[in-house]
Scaffold this motif. Structure first.
Motif, PDB file in Angstrom:
ATOM      1  N   ARG A   1      46.178  35.918 -93.878  1.00 46.89           N
ATOM      2  CA  ARG A   1      45.430  37.377 -93.450  1.00 46.89           C
ATOM      3  C   ARG A   1      44.578  37.357 -93.139  1.00 46.89           C
ATOM      4  O   ARG A   1      43.432  37.617 -91.591  1.00 46.89           O
ATOM      5  CB  ARG A   1      45.747  38.384 -93.659  1.00 46.89           C
ATOM      6  N   ALA A   2      43.353  36.389 -93.533  1.00 47.20           N
ATOM      7  CA  ALA A   2      41.704  36.116 -93.305  1.00 47.20           C
ATOM      8  C   ALA A   2      42.224  35.313 -91.487  1.00 47.20           C
ATOM      9  O   ALA A   2      41.172  35.672 -90.800  1.00 47.20           O
ATOM     10  CB  ALA A   2      41.023  35.121 -94.318  1.00 47.20           C
ATOM     11  N   VAL A   3      42.959  34.346 -91.538  1.00 50.07           N
ATOM     12  CA  VAL A   3      42.897  33.638 -90.536  1.00 50.07           C
ATOM     13  C   VAL A   3      43.698  34.873 -89.082  1.00 50.07           C
ATOM     14  O   VAL A   3      42.646  34.262 -88.195  1.00 50.07           O
ATOM     15  CB  VAL A   3      44.328  32.375 -90.245  1.00 50.07           C
ATOM     16  N   ALA A   4      44.738  35.010 -89.635  1.00 46.86           N
ATOM     17  CA  ALA A   4      44.958  36.557 -88.790  1.00 46.86           C
ATOM     18  C   ALA A   4      43.804  37.375 -87.209  1.00 46.86           C
ATOM     19  O   ALA A   4      43.772  37.375 -87.122  1.00 46.86           O
ATOM     20  CB  ALA A   4      46.199  37.721 -89.419  1.00 46.86           C
ATOM     21  N   ARG A   5      43.543  37.488 -88.422  1.00 44.39           N
ATOM     22  CA  ARG A   5      41.948  38.432 -88.666  1.00 44.39           C
ATOM     23  C   ARG A   5      40.833  37.728 -87.297  1.00 44.39           C
ATOM     24  O   ARG A   5      40.535  37.906 -86.053  1.00 44.39           O
ATOM     25  CB  ARG A   5      41.181  39.351 -89.316  1.00 44.39           C
ATOM     26  N   THR A   6      41.212  36.464 -87.940  1.00 40.26           N
ATOM     27  CA  THR A   6      40.174  35.227 -86.582  1.00 40.26           C
ATOM     28  C   THR A   6      40.312  34.953 -85.579  1.00 40.26           C
ATOM     29  O   THR A   6      39.250  35.675 -84.747  1.00 40.26           O
ATOM     30  CB  THR A   6      39.684  34.332 -87.628  1.00 40.26           C
ATOM     31  N   VAL A   7      41.413  35.031 -85.450  1.00 39.60           N
ATOM     32  CA  VAL A   7      42.816  34.015 -84.165  1.00 39.60           C
ATOM     33  C   VAL A   7      43.286  35.807 -84.255  1.00 39.60           C
ATOM     34  O   VAL A   7      44.526  35.082 -83.846  1.00 39.60           O
ATOM     35  CB  VAL A   7      42.886  33.460 -84.064  1.00 39.60           C
ATOM     36  N   PRO A   8      42.926  36.580 -83.445  1.00 41.59           N
ATOM     37  CA  PRO A   8      43.619  37.933 -83.546  1.00 41.59           C
ATOM     38  C   PRO A   8      45.088  37.532 -81.626  1.00 41.59           C
ATOM     39  O   PRO A   8      44.148  37.108 -81.129  1.00 41.59           O
ATOM     40  CB  PRO A   8      43.266  38.897 -83.110  1.00 41.59           C
ATOM     41  N   GLY A   9      46.322  37.558 -82.265  1.00 38.80           N
ATOM     42  CA  GLY A   9      47.252  36.933 -81.286  1.00 38.80           C
ATOM     43  C   GLY A   9      47.388  35.467 -81.224  1.00 38.80           C
ATOM     44  O   GLY A   9      48.851  35.250 -79.928  1.00 38.80           O
ATOM     45  N   LEU A  10      47.243  34.532 -81.685  1.00 37.31           N
ATOM     46  CA  LEU A  10      47.868  33.380 -81.388  1.00 37.31           C
ATOM     47  C   LEU A  10      48.923  33.229 -82.421  1.00 37.31           C
ATOM     48  O   LEU A  10      48.922  33.562 -83.944  1.00 37.31           O
ATOM     49  CB  LEU A  10      46.504  32.384 -82.035  1.00 37.31           C
ATOM     50  N   PRO A  11      50.139  32.099 -82.403  1.00 46.66           N
ATOM     51  CA  PRO A  11      51.250  32.709 -82.841  1.00 46.66           C
ATOM     52  C   PRO A  11      50.176  31.458 -84.312  1.00 46.66           C
ATOM     53  O   PRO A  11      49.876  30.358 -84.308  1.00 46.66           O
ATOM     54  CB  PRO A  11      51.979  31.795 -82.281  1.00 46.66           C
ATOM     55  N   LEU A  12      50.991  31.908 -85.573  1.00 48.58           N
ATOM     56  CA  LEU A  12      50.552  31.400 -86.896  1.00 48.58           C
ATOM     57  C   LEU A  12      51.847  31.277 -87.726  1.00 48.58           C
ATOM     58  O   LEU A  12      52.622  31.801 -88.042  1.00 48.58           O
ATOM     59  CB  LEU A  12      49.732  32.016 -87.381  1.00 48.58           C
ATOM     60  N   VAL A  13      52.015  29.729 -88.459  1.00 47.68           N
ATOM     61  CA  VAL A  13      52.891  29.469 -88.876  1.00 47.68           C
ATOM     62  C   VAL A  13      52.236  29.555 -90.189  1.00 47.68           C
ATOM     63  O   VAL A  13      51.322  28.998 -90.688  1.00 47.68           O
ATOM     64  CB  VAL A  13      53.561  28.622 -88.768  1.00 47.68           C
ATOM     65  N   ALA A  14      52.813  29.805 -91.304  1.00 52.50           N
ATOM     66  CA  ALA A  14      52.639  30.565 -92.484  1.00 52.50           C
ATOM     67  C   ALA A  14      52.680  29.251 -94.091  1.00 52.50           C
ATOM     68  O   ALA A  14      54.208  29.475 -93.804  1.00 52.50           O
ATOM     69  CB  ALA A  14      52.722  31.048 -92.949  1.00 52.50           C
ATOM     70  N   SER A  15      52.494  28.593 -94.503  1.00 53.12           N
ATOM     71  CA  SER A  15      52.796  27.218 -95.919  1.00 53.12           C
ATOM     72  C   SER A  15      52.094  26.961 -96.300  1.00 53.12           C
ATOM     73  O   SER A  15      51.340  27.417 -96.881  1.00 53.12           O
ATOM     74  CB  SER A  15      52.022  25.905 -94.321  1.00 53.12           C
ATOM     75  N   GLY A  16      52.721  27.370 -97.923  1.00 53.66           N
ATOM     76  CA  GLY A  16      52.825  26.906 -99.425  1.00 53.66           C
ATOM     77  C   GLY A  16      52.846  28.328 -99.988  1.00 53.66           C
ATOM     78  O   GLY A  16      52.812  29.507-100.039  1.00 53.66           O
ATOM     79  N   GLY A  17      53.614  27.518-101.369  1.00 51.80           N
ATOM     80  CA  GLY A  17      54.012  28.451-101.507  1.00 51.80           C
ATOM     81  C   GLY A  17      56.364  29.139-101.129  1.00 51.80           C
ATOM     82  O   GLY A  17      57.006  30.936-101.740  1.00 51.80           O
ATOM     83  N   PHE A  18      56.390  28.764 -99.887  1.00 51.81           N
ATOM     84  CA  PHE A  18      57.628  30.193 -99.301  1.00 51.81           C
ATOM     85  C   PHE A  18      58.528  28.530-100.379  1.00 51.81           C
ATOM     86  O   PHE A  18      59.205  27.991 -99.705  1.00 51.81           O
ATOM     87  CB  PHE A  18      57.571  29.914 -97.865  1.00 51.81           C
TER      88      PHE A  18
END
Length: 325
Positions: A164-181
């Protein structure tokens, strides 16, 4: 064979894949063509882990995956490793579809890969590095949280918060979540938090195609969510399944052991000892906290099928919004 369903997200559109499921680049486990090829053929993004690979072995793996599927695949390159420049030259020559780079800055490679038509994702574990990578022009980011196996961020901030912190920092950039899935419910959570895909590491370690010693896989199946610990603080922290090695390291760290003593103990063990030789007592059995959610070894294509099935069930089980009168 690719799954007959698709889940459309910014990441799947960027990469040209059907499903927002990325197999993590895991040293040894995916430092061979079998697992990445199986994942890409099933609709996700298979990732060859170049970290421990010799140049000829990496070239053969790339050629095998490329000839085995017409779907995209990736190579993960830790930029700090010896011979990284030679590997960069090889990957440019092979025109790999996707590069996932970690442990270094993107300016070192970005322009050359973009000129070759390669999509570049960069691995980060915090807002500052995410902003720098975005400013450099990467196509997307892999966000690693504290639950991750292998090398989690030293901050140990959870994926739930870091994403969530990164999504707010770089809005619009495609993100991949890693860790715990490890399941489809986790995939649904990742997409709800703003990611366009989830990266699965430990879940794919427990696959028939993973290039791991059988004893390593059995150690994963025995572990619970409480059976990993982080060691090597100040030396390059890792998360691994508890064993004699992690207990020795933890004792030195808790007792304020001298840096030289901690370094000697840390260096006495390796991932290769566990992954290749099967020494799951004294080797580094790297795994994420999600290891306790992994109960079976199955083909990668079946893992992906179940992830999609669980994801669909998770969405159907969410309560709907209704007006109150």
């Amino acid at each position: 064979m690719s799954t007959d369903v698709a889940i459309d997200t910014p990441v799947t559109r960027l990469l040209g894949i059907n499903l927002p499921i990325i197999q993590a680049g895991m040293s040894w486990a995916s430092s061979a063509p079998e697992l990445p090829l199986a994942v890409s053929r099933a609709g996700g993004l298979g990732v060859i882990a170049a970290g421990p690979m010799r140049l000829p072995d990496l070239e053969r793996a790339v050629d095998t995956v490329r000839s085995g599927t017409d779907t995209p695949y990736a190579v993960n390159l830790p930029l700090y490793r010896k011979g990284a420049d030679e590997i960069i030259d090889l990957l440019l020559r092979k025109r790999v579809p996707v590069l996932i780079a970690s442990q270094g800055g993107p300016k070192r490679y970005l322009d050359r890969f973009h000129d070759a038509g390669t999509i570049c994702l960069h691995v980060v574990a915090g807002e500052e590095h995410a902003a720098k990578a975005a400013a450099a022009g990467v196509d997307g980011l892999v966000i690693v949280g504290g639950e991750a196996g292998g090398h989690p961020p030293t901050s140990m901030v959870s994926t739930l918060v870091m994403l969530r912190a990164v999504a707010r920092t770089v809005p619009g950039l495609p993100l991949v979540a890693s860790g715990g899935f490890a399941d489809g419910q986790g995939l649904a959570a990742a997409l709800a938090l703003g990611a366009g895909a989830a990266q699965f590491g430990t879940r794919f370690m427990a696959s028939t195609e993973a290039n791991l010693h059988p004893d390593y896989k059995e150690a994963l199946l025995r572990a619970t969510v409480e059976d990993t610990r982080t060691v090597g603080h100040g030396l390059g922290v890792i998360r691994a399944v508890r064993n004699a090695f992690t207990e020795r390291m933890a004792a030195l760290e808790a007792g304020g052991g001298a840096l030289d003593d901690r370094h000697a103990e840390f260096a006495s063990s390796s991932l290769k000892m566990a992954a290749h030789d099967g020494d799951v007592t004294n080797g580094k059995v790297e795994a994420g906290q999600s290891v306790g959610l992994v109960g079976t070894i199955m083909p990668a294509a079946e893992i992906i099928r179940r992830l999609v099935e669980e994801y669909t069930a998770a969405l159907a089980g969410l309560p709907s919004v209704r007006a109150r009168y």
